[in-house]
Design an enzyme around this catalytic site. Structure first.
Site, short mmCIF file in Angstrom:
data_model
loop_
_atom_site.label_atom_id
_atom_site.label_comp_id
_atom_site.label_asym_id
_atom_site.label_seq_id
_atom_site.Cartn_x
_atom_site.Cartn_y
_atom_site.Cartn_z
N TYR A 75 -64.80 -62.16 14.13
CA TYR A 75 -64.45 -60.88 13.79
C TYR A 75 -65.17 -60.10 12.61
O TYR A 75 -65.47 -58.93 13.00
CB TYR A 75 -62.91 -60.78 13.42
CG TYR A 75 -62.28 -59.53 13.21
CD1 TYR A 75 -62.29 -58.87 14.27
CD2 TYR A 75 -61.71 -59.21 11.94
CE1 TYR A 75 -61.49 -57.56 14.26
CE2 TYR A 75 -61.06 -57.94 12.07
CZ TYR A 75 -61.06 -57.04 12.98
OH TYR A 75 -60.38 -55.69 12.98
N SER A 121 -63.09 -51.98 9.93
CA SER A 121 -62.20 -52.71 9.29
C SER A 121 -62.68 -53.34 7.67
O SER A 121 -63.93 -53.09 7.88
CB SER A 121 -61.99 -54.23 10.31
OG SER A 121 -61.18 -55.02 9.32
C1 8X3 Z 1 -58.05 -55.94 9.97
C2 8X3 Z 1 -58.00 -56.50 8.64
O1 8X3 Z 1 -58.47 -58.39 6.92
O2 8X3 Z 1 -57.56 -58.92 9.13
O3 8X3 Z 1 -59.09 -55.69 10.55
O4 8X3 Z 1 -59.83 -58.39 9.04
S1 8X3 Z 1 -58.57 -58.14 8.40
#
Ligand code: 8X3
Length: 243
Positions: A142, A129
């Site tokens: 994340y 990502s």
């Molecule tokens: C998804 C992109 O910008 O929401 O992996 O982290 S973000």
């Protein structure tokens, strides 16, 4: 016929990738927790649906036991939970994000590496990502997991040097899938706001990048593909026509 394994294949990028790989002539094995959804995807695009929870070592073992050979592994299972600042971080959400994005990829890769090497032309594609390349407010659980995943991807490429296995990181920005619905625990209105007034990528846009990397000649390793919508410059720097 070469076999490709795709995790998280019941929807979104995983399902679109399974579809494109099947159309490119691969025997596709689709893995995901939601077996009904997975079977519907496999029935539509071709391929074999097998239950898989990459956070459960026993499930990974049972899945891999049914895969006789494998040339391509697309580690797509992953996701985000929440958007709280570090000051309000939830241990369980952080643990779950690390488990699915990082340990899940490690478990699948470790289990299938013997097949990938034995194929003589293996390929591991990890769906990272832009969260693996930058940070943003509320994203630490994340972004930390996706930064860790990128470290695993790059380490794997070092460790496999001299072996017939390619290693690719595909790092998308905003893609309209179930990603934001999961991140916001089913809050569809909040999820829709993420893509409001802009044109996000589709799951198929990303699948096309994945399959591009896979279908290069075997001496060509696409290390990384970073793909974002034209309307997105950074994770939280988005042009919106309505604002
Ligand atoms: C998804 C992109 O910008 O929401 O992996 O982290 S973000």
């Amino acid at each position: 016929m070469k076999t490709a394994v795709v995790t998280g294949a019941s929807s979104g990028i995983g399902a679109a990738t399974a579809c494109r790989l099947a159309a490119s002539g691969y025997d596709v094995v689709l893995g995901a927790r939601r077996i009904d959804r997975l079977e519907a995807v496999a029935a539509e695009f071709g391929g074999r649906a097998l239950p898989l929870d990459v956070t459960d070592p026993g499930s990974v073992e049972a899945f891999v036991a049914q895969v006789e050979d494998c040339s391509v592994l697309v580690n797509n299972a992953g996701g985000a939970l929440g958007l709280e600042p570090v000051a309000e971080a939830d241990d369980e959400k952080w643990r779950a994000m690390y488990d699915v994005n990082v340990l899940g990829t490690m478990r699948m890769t470790r289990a299938l590496l013997p097949h990938l090497v034995a194929s003589g032309d293996g390929h591991v594609v990890n769906v990272g990502s832009i969260a693996g390349l930058e940070t943003y407010d509320g994203g630490a659980g994340y972004t930390a997991a996706k930064h860790a995943l990128l470290a695993v991807t790059e380490t794997l490429r070092l460790e496999l040097l001299g072996q017939p296995v390619r290693v690719t990181d595909v790092a998308p920005g905003a893609v309209e899938t179930e990603f934001s619905i999961v991140r916001f625990a089913g809050d569809e209105a909040r999820a829709a706001k993420v893509y409001e007034g802009m044109t996000p990528l589709t799951a198929d846009d990303v699948a096309e990048c994945i399959v591009f990397a896979i279908t290069r000649p075997s001496h060509v390793n696409i290390d990384q593909i970073v793909v974002k919508p034209r309307d997105q410059a950074r994770a939280q720097r988005v042009y919106r026509s309505n604002s």
